[in-house]
Design a protein around this motif. Structure first.
Motif, PDB file in Angstrom:
ATOM      1  N   LEU A 123       2.365   0.286   3.815  1.00  0.00           N
ATOM      2  CA  LEU A 123       2.004  -0.018   2.445  1.00  0.00           C
ATOM      3  C   LEU A 123       1.279   1.521   1.688  1.00  0.00           C
ATOM      4  O   LEU A 123       1.651   1.729   0.734  1.00  0.00           O
ATOM      5  CB  LEU A 123       1.129  -1.016   2.045  1.00  0.00           C
ATOM      6  CG  LEU A 123       1.448  -2.198   1.906  1.00  0.00           C
ATOM      7  CD1 LEU A 123       0.551  -3.532   2.025  1.00  0.00           C
ATOM      8  CD2 LEU A 123       2.464  -2.604   1.024  1.00  0.00           C
ATOM      9  N   GLY A 124       0.371   1.980   2.892  1.00  0.00           N
ATOM     10  CA  GLY A 124      -0.083   3.258   2.497  1.00  0.00           C
ATOM     11  C   GLY A 124       0.936   4.371   2.340  1.00  0.00           C
ATOM     12  O   GLY A 124       0.945   5.343   1.411  1.00  0.00           O
ATOM     13  N   VAL A 125       2.201   4.414   3.058  1.00  0.00           N
ATOM     14  CA  VAL A 125       3.073   5.298   2.817  1.00  0.00           C
ATOM     15  C   VAL A 125       3.960   5.300   1.297  1.00  0.00           C
ATOM     16  O   VAL A 125       4.260   6.117   0.906  1.00  0.00           O
ATOM     17  CB  VAL A 125       4.157   5.342   4.142  1.00  0.00           C
ATOM     18  CG1 VAL A 125       5.393   6.251   3.984  1.00  0.00           C
ATOM     19  CG2 VAL A 125       3.395   5.774   5.268  1.00  0.00           C
ATOM     20  N   ALA A 126       4.110   3.970   1.153  1.00  0.00           N
ATOM     21  CA  ALA A 126       4.798   3.647   0.002  1.00  0.00           C
ATOM     22  C   ALA A 126       3.929   4.067  -1.174  1.00  0.00           C
ATOM     23  O   ALA A 126       4.581   4.762  -1.962  1.00  0.00           O
ATOM     24  CB  ALA A 126       5.107   2.320  -0.186  1.00  0.00           C
ATOM     25  N   THR A 174      -1.452  -3.798  11.214  1.00  0.00           N
ATOM     26  CA  THR A 174      -1.360  -2.350  11.208  1.00  0.00           C
ATOM     27  C   THR A 174      -0.438  -1.787  10.617  1.00  0.00           C
ATOM     28  O   THR A 174      -0.395  -0.890   9.817  1.00  0.00           O
ATOM     29  CB  THR A 174      -2.150  -1.818  12.380  1.00  0.00           C
ATOM     30  OG1 THR A 174      -3.179  -2.533  12.898  1.00  0.00           O
ATOM     31  CG2 THR A 174      -2.487  -0.575  12.515  1.00  0.00           C
ATOM     32  N   ALA A 175       0.674  -2.062  11.187  1.00  0.00           N
ATOM     33  CA  ALA A 175       1.978  -1.632  10.823  1.00  0.00           C
ATOM     34  C   ALA A 175       2.328  -1.856   9.142  1.00  0.00           C
ATOM     35  O   ALA A 175       2.798  -1.027   8.353  1.00  0.00           O
ATOM     36  CB  ALA A 175       3.190  -1.966  11.495  1.00  0.00           C
ATOM     37  N   ALA A 176       1.874  -3.006   8.958  1.00  0.00           N
ATOM     38  CA  ALA A 176       2.075  -3.454   7.369  1.00  0.00           C
ATOM     39  C   ALA A 176       1.059  -2.753   6.653  1.00  0.00           C
ATOM     40  O   ALA A 176       1.633  -2.255   5.370  1.00  0.00           O
ATOM     41  CB  ALA A 176       1.815  -4.923   7.042  1.00  0.00           C
ATOM     42  N   VAL A 206       2.632   8.001  -5.585  1.00  0.00           N
ATOM     43  CA  VAL A 206       1.673   8.986  -6.195  1.00  0.00           C
ATOM     44  C   VAL A 206       2.076  10.248  -6.053  1.00  0.00           C
ATOM     45  O   VAL A 206       2.253  11.222  -7.035  1.00  0.00           O
ATOM     46  CB  VAL A 206       0.236   8.843  -5.565  1.00  0.00           C
ATOM     47  CG1 VAL A 206      -0.557   9.830  -5.932  1.00  0.00           C
ATOM     48  CG2 VAL A 206      -0.062   7.401  -5.812  1.00  0.00           C
ATOM     49  N   LYS A 207       2.775  11.013  -4.919  1.00  0.00           N
ATOM     50  CA  LYS A 207       3.373  12.182  -4.808  1.00  0.00           C
ATOM     51  C   LYS A 207       4.043  12.766  -6.086  1.00  0.00           C
ATOM     52  O   LYS A 207       3.835  13.775  -6.517  1.00  0.00           O
ATOM     53  CB  LYS A 207       4.097  12.193  -3.517  1.00  0.00           C
ATOM     54  CG  LYS A 207       4.187  13.970  -3.196  1.00  0.00           C
ATOM     55  CD  LYS A 207       4.926  13.819  -1.871  1.00  0.00           C
ATOM     56  CE  LYS A 207       5.556  15.373  -1.604  1.00  0.00           C
ATOM     57  NZ  LYS A 207       6.146  15.291  -0.197  1.00  0.00           N
ATOM     58  N   THR A 208       5.127  12.055  -6.387  1.00  0.00           N
ATOM     59  CA  THR A 208       5.861  12.646  -7.534  1.00  0.00           C
ATOM     60  C   THR A 208       5.212  12.555  -8.671  1.00  0.00           C
ATOM     61  O   THR A 208       5.449  13.488  -9.567  1.00  0.00           O
ATOM     62  CB  THR A 208       7.240  11.320  -7.447  1.00  0.00           C
ATOM     63  OG1 THR A 208       6.660   9.983  -7.928  1.00  0.00           O
ATOM     64  CG2 THR A 208       8.075  11.454  -6.393  1.00  0.00           C
ATOM     65  N   GLY A 209       4.520  11.548  -8.963  1.00  0.00           N
ATOM     66  CA  GLY A 209       3.460  11.720 -10.359  1.00  0.00           C
ATOM     67  C   GLY A 209       2.623  13.149 -10.356  1.00  0.00           C
ATOM     68  O   GLY A 209       2.550  13.535 -11.388  1.00  0.00           O
TER      69      GLY A 209
END
Length: 84
Positions: free
Chosen positions: A52-55, A46-48, A60-63
């Motif tokens: 990966l979701g945060v990464a 779950t932590a992994a 995507v946020k910058t684009g």
């Protein structure tokens, strides 16, 4: 005549060794248990997934910020014609 020292090994009370014998028996049974290992696996998995979701979100946020400002500029430069 009964002895003052309990020499019965079944109860682990011979010369005060019983408590350490019970501890080692408890430690051995704890080591052989596998029910907690599944919980640890799920926590790590779950932590992994969250990592990966945060990464992915930060990538995507910058684009999307740059793209949305370009779309805004394009739409603001367009004129609406009232006649056909």
């Amino acid at each position: 005549m009964p002895s003052a020292v309990n020499t019965d090994w079944r109860y682990g009370q011979y010369h005060g060794v019983g408590k350490s014998m019970n501890f080692f028996r408890l430690a051995k049974s704890f080591q052989s248990e596998e029910t907690g290992a599944v919980t640890v696996d799920w926590v790590v998995l779950t932590a992994a997934v969250v990592g990966l979701g945060v990464a992915a979100l930060s990538a995507v946020k910058t684009g999307t910020g740059s793209l949305s400002s370009k779309i805004n500029d394009y739409l603001a430069s367009q004129e609406i014609s009232s006649t056909f």
